[in-house]
Design an enzyme around this catalytic site. Structure first.
Site, PDB file in Angstrom:
ATOM      1  N   GLU A 175       2.115   1.052  -5.097  1.00  0.00           N
ATOM      2  CA  GLU A 175       2.869  -0.195  -5.161  1.00  0.00           C
ATOM      3  C   GLU A 175       2.194  -1.312  -5.967  1.00  0.00           C
ATOM      4  OE1 GLU A 175       4.215  -1.329  -1.294  1.00  0.00           O
ATOM      5  OE2 GLU A 175       5.316   0.531  -1.032  1.00  0.00           O
ATOM      6  N   GLU A 360       7.406   7.184   0.185  1.00  0.00           N
ATOM      7  CA  GLU A 360       7.504   6.447   1.448  1.00  0.00           C
ATOM      8  C   GLU A 360       8.945   6.079   1.711  1.00  0.00           C
ATOM      9  OE1 GLU A 360       5.104   2.896   1.860  1.00  0.00           O
ATOM     10  OE2 GLU A 360       3.370   3.930   1.042  1.00  0.00           O
TER      11      GLU A 360
HETATM   12  C1  GCO Z   1       3.825   0.041   1.413  1.00  0.00           C
HETATM   13  C2  GCO Z   1       3.056   0.351   2.122  1.00  0.00           C
HETATM   14  C3  GCO Z   1       2.750   0.442   3.534  1.00  0.00           C
HETATM   15  C4  GCO Z   1       3.544  -0.447   4.435  1.00  0.00           C
HETATM   16  C5  GCO Z   1       4.978  -0.028   4.516  1.00  0.00           C
HETATM   17  C6  GCO Z   1       5.793  -0.864   5.443  1.00  0.00           C
HETATM   18  O1  GCO Z   1       3.263   0.923   0.612  1.00  0.00           O
HETATM   19  O2  GCO Z   1       4.468  -0.950   1.358  1.00  0.00           O
HETATM   20  O3  GCO Z   1       2.563   1.536   1.564  1.00  0.00           O
HETATM   21  O4  GCO Z   1       1.408   0.085   3.502  1.00  0.00           O
HETATM   22  O5  GCO Z   1       2.974  -0.376   5.678  1.00  0.00           O
HETATM   23  O6  GCO Z   1       5.568  -0.129   3.280  1.00  0.00           O
HETATM   24  O7  GCO Z   1       5.786  -2.206   5.038  1.00  0.00           O
END
Ligand code: GCO
Length: 456
Positions: A175, A360
């Site tokens: 990200e 994710e």
């Molecule tokens: C993300 C994240 C996670 C967060 C999840 C929920 O990559 O944003 O990898 O660290 O915990 O997205 O907010």
């Protein structure tokens, strides 16, 4: 999603193409326990130690104590019949000062994780950076300092030189939008800056570091190298020209900046309009490194945002407006169509035939805990089961329409440290009692196990 009584998932493996992988994802700072094993301080430790930054003044010093309990956690992945596990490596654990001396104990830990996964028949997916920058590098300007690309290349060499040979796949960053924009412009994550110049530099340097790390991994003969982008559906609040233009600006900064750089060697005009004056000199010369070819693309997807113009505010002159859809415990709208959209759009516009993984997807829920109930009913999370049903249907639809999606990772295995929101937001398939650190599989874990065990 009120009064939901879902306890089963609507799919089996047979609904997805042969070889499609189901996995779970986690990240180092959120689960390991940053105080164990000789790790250096990271900017998340110092950010969390500053009043007002994290709900309840919580931090990741113990988290889920995965550092000591990883074997139990990996048994839970195997017993759920999952194929793959995505984790991240903490820079501050491996190189406590960011550059220089390696903490062998930290490197050994990741070596143990990889072997522990393989011993259980689980495919390891490692991501080099999921946000815990060594504090010593933050002192030097962190993502604002152009040297970070070299520092990160050295870290890549150390980690991948040790574990790269046994990974199913490796990613550079998790990200980039969060690393740069959320942390340097919106100030919500470490280092908590709200400064357009810092943000512009971070937006560029994270990409340069990505390209350098890809080069290093090529040198190490790794052949499954990718990057993980988070995409958020950007919907204009109404049909006015101003709202449509604001949503496009948001989309340029959020969804297009990083993809366009990696796949097209450019930055979107709508974003350059505000950021160009603050980019480092010679930025356009870096695209050959930034666009070093990758082997796969990871997409993290959670929600959509409704965007309105905000003419009173400085560039990008926009604001989020609450939407009407049912929401998760994060107050995020549940919008599976956005996932369908991005899988098709990313392939068509940027990554072509390259494999795409949903790296994710998941939700924070309000779980009902009754530890005296039967095993499968101790933690009821029907909303999560409904969320997974909706989003897996979107993935399936995208595949049917030609998107090359090869796997789907649920965020997350365990309830964990949800950054600025602390331990209150529970994303896990497995409940964690943060007093005793006991793990209890939720109903969604049992439902997933049943779905993945059946071939009908
Ligand atoms: C993300 C994240 C996670 C967060 C999840 C929920 O990559 O944003 O990898 O660290 O915990 O997205 O907010």
């Amino acid at each position: 999603m009120s009064a939901n009584t879902n306890t089963v998932l609507d799919f089996t493996r047979a609904d997805f193409p042969e070889g499609f992988e189901f996995g779970v994802a986690t990240s180092a700072y959120q689960i390991e326990g940053a105080s164990f094993g000789g790790a250096g301080l990271s900017h998340w430790d110092t950010f969390a130690a500053t009043p007002g930054n994290v709900a309840g003044a919580e931090n990741g010093s113990v988290a889920c104590d995965h550092y000591h309990r990883w074997a139990e956690d990996f048994d839970l992945i195997r017993d759920c019949r999952l194929d793959s596990y995505r984790f991240s490596t903490s820079w501050a654990r491996v190189i406590p000062d960011g550059v220089g001396a390696v903490n062998q104990e930290g490197l050994d830990f990741y070596d143990r994780l990889v072997d522990g996964l393989l011993a259980r028949g689980i495919k390891p997916y490692a991501c080099l950076y999921h946000w815990e920058l060594p504090a010593a590098l933050a002192d030097l300007g962190g993502w604002r300092n152009p040297s970070i690309a070299d520092w990160f290349a050295d870290f890549t060499e150390v980690v991948m030189g040790r574990i790269g040979d046994r990974l199913q796949a490796a990613a550079t960053f998790n990200e980039p939008w969060c690393i740069a924009w959320l942390s340097h412009f919106l100030g919500q994550h470490a280092p908590g800056l709200r400064d357009i110049r810092a943000a512009a530099r971070a937006m560029h340097h994270v990409l340069l570091a990505h390209g350098r790390a890809v080069q290093v991994m090529r040198g190490l003969k790794l052949n499954s190298v990718g990057v993980v982008m988070n995409l958020e559906y950007s919907a204009p609040v109404d049909e006015t020209e101003a709202a449509i233009a604001a949503a496009r600006r948001n989309e340029a900064i959020y969804n297009r900046w990083f993809l366009e750089a990696v796949f097209k060697k450019s930055y979107p005009e709508e974003a350059l309009a505000g950021l160009e004056p603050h980019l480092p000199t010679g930025w356009a010369d870096d695209f050959d490194i930034i666009a070093e070819p990758v082997d796969w693309l990871g997409i993290n997807y959670y929600t959509r945002k409704r965007i309105a113009a905000d003419p009173e505010a400085a560039w990008p002159s926009l604001k989020e407006v609450e939407g009407p859809l049912p929401k998760t415990a994060m107050d995020w709208e549940i919008y599976p169509d956005g996932l369908y959209h991005f899988l098709s759009w990313a392939a068509k516009t940027y990554s072509g035939e390259l494999p795409i993984y949903v790296t994710e997807n998941g939700m924070a829920s309000y779980d009902r805990v009754d530890l005296t109930a039967d095993a499968a009913e101790r933690v009821a999370d029907p909303d999560r089961i409904a969320y997974l049903n909706g989003h897996l249907a979107a993935v399936k639809r995208a595949i049917d329409d030609g998107a090359p999606v090869k796997g789907y990772f649920i965020w997350s295995l365990l309830d964990n440290f949800e950054w600025a929101l602390g331990y209150d937001k529970r994303f896990g398939l497995v409940h964690v009692d943060f007093e005793s650190l006991a793990r209890t599989p939720k109903q969604s874990w049992h439902a997933l196990k049943a779905a993945l065990s059946s071939n009908d």
